[in-house]
Scaffold this active site. Structure first.
Site, PDB file in Angstrom:
ATOM      1  N   ILE A   1       0.839  -0.927   0.192  1.00 21.76           N
ATOM      2  CA  ILE A   1      -0.102  -0.031  -0.199  1.00 21.76           C
ATOM      3  C   ILE A   1       1.295   1.239   0.164  1.00 21.76           C
ATOM      4  O   ILE A   1       0.500   2.387  -0.830  1.00 21.76           O
ATOM      5  CB  ILE A   1      -0.851  -0.069   1.251  1.00 21.76           C
TER       6      ILE A   1
ATOM      7  N   HIS B   1     -13.392   5.546   7.299  1.00 20.01           N
ATOM      8  CA  HIS B   1     -12.370   4.038   7.815  1.00 20.01           C
ATOM      9  C   HIS B   1     -13.579   3.247   5.647  1.00 20.01           C
ATOM     10  O   HIS B   1     -13.541   2.124   5.755  1.00 20.01           O
ATOM     11  CB  HIS B   1     -13.113   2.507   8.261  1.00 20.01           C
TER      12      HIS B   1
END
Length: 316
Positions: free
Chosen positions: A152, A279
């Protein structure tokens, strides 16, 4: 006894799964509901339901006496770790590397740009019919520090490349070399933090990274710096962060918080210079096709007796 596979999506929606007749597998659909789809003792491959609480994710584990693989659909594994001690030895825990990189990196960049360019203030101004012109910071010519340089973190740097940043520094658990340049160790953070205009957190939550962003960490950030968290909420000491943002010394953009979900009335909601998203780094339209490809690939490997991808640990 059957050899069951618990999937969080109906099997007929996942192209490329091994055929039950050829693989001797029976596919069971379980998305975290109150009732189990079958006896957990018959499950040999457990794909953990996505976006469910930790209590749900680990609930069947103690009864899964035949399980050989636990496959998360998240990059992190912290939500299943509390249940691993109940598993038999030799169970492989695999994460979802390759599923969330694109969408999480997109959001990280969106949070950076929105925070620097003052987009939250523009939205509030539009609500009040106010024209809030002026000069705002740009990402161009900024120094960026990525803390957590796995897949990521690398995807975030891919998306930073066109923005003419002055410098991108990378930090991971241990130092190493990459095609893009040096990756420094966590121990080098004290020297790197004062040089960064933007600090992006994309590290997994482990015992070592819990509370990593402490008062000391934040105190080393330069005045006016931006902290972006697309990792996990507990990586940041919330009390210490509040002290810094309320003073106006730094700003923050948070896709994850501690506690989470952030309850009504929590001071982070209205802290100056803080942008919060709920989130949503991985929960986009990019999730389903990538998750389905991962499950099909892993089960094909599993039935063929081939090594699995993304094995994080093996119980033992």
């Amino acid at each position: 006894m059957t050899a069951d596979v618990w999937l969080p999506l109906p099997a007929d929606e996942i192209e490329g799964l091994p055929a039950p007749a050829e693989s001797s597998l029976t596919y069971r659909f379980w998305d975290g509901g109150a009732d189990f789809p079958a006896d957990p003792a018959d499950c040999v491959f457990y794909a953990v339901p996505y976006m469910t609480p930790m209590e749900t994710a680990v609930r069947p584990l103690a009864a899964m006496t035949s399980v050989r693989v636990v496959q998360t659909l998240t990059a992190g594994i912290d939500h299943v770790q509390p249940g691993l001690a109940a598993l038999p030895p030799g169970v492989r825990l695999c994460n979802a590397k390759g599923v969330h990189e694109a969408s999480t990196a997109e959001l990280a960049l969106a949070l950076v740009l929105a925070s620097l360019r003052g987009v939250p203030g523009f939205v509030r101004g539009q609500d009040q019919e106010e024209w809030r012109s002026g000069f705002y910071p740009a990402l161009a010519d900024k120094s960026v520090l990525i803390v957590g340089y796995g897949s990521i973190g690398a995807a975030i740097e891919d998306r930073l490349a066109p923005f003419e940043c002055a410098r991108v520094a990378r930090v991971a658990r241990s130092a190493r070399a990459t095609e893009r340049g040096e990756v420094r160790a966590l121990a080098d953070l004290p020297a790197l933090l004062p040089k960064a205009d933007v600090v992006i957190l994309s590290t997994p939550l482990t015992e070592r990274t819990k509370g990593l962003v402490s008062a000391e960490f934040l105190g080393r950030m330069r005045d006016g710096a931006l902290l972006v968290n697309v990792a996990r909420g507990p990586v940041v000491d919330t009390k210490a962060l509040l002290a810094e943002v309320e003073s106006g010394r730094i700003t923050a953009a948070l896709d994850v918080t501690d506690p989470e979900p952030l309850p009504a009335g929590h001071p982070l909601w209205h802290a100056p210079g803080v942008l919060i998203s709920p989130h949503v780094g991985g929960s986009t339209s990019a999730f389903a096709p990538r998750a389905k490809r991962l499950l099909a690939s892993q089960l094909t490997r599993f039935t063929a007796g081939e090594p699995l991808d993304n094995v994080v640990l093996t119980t033992g």
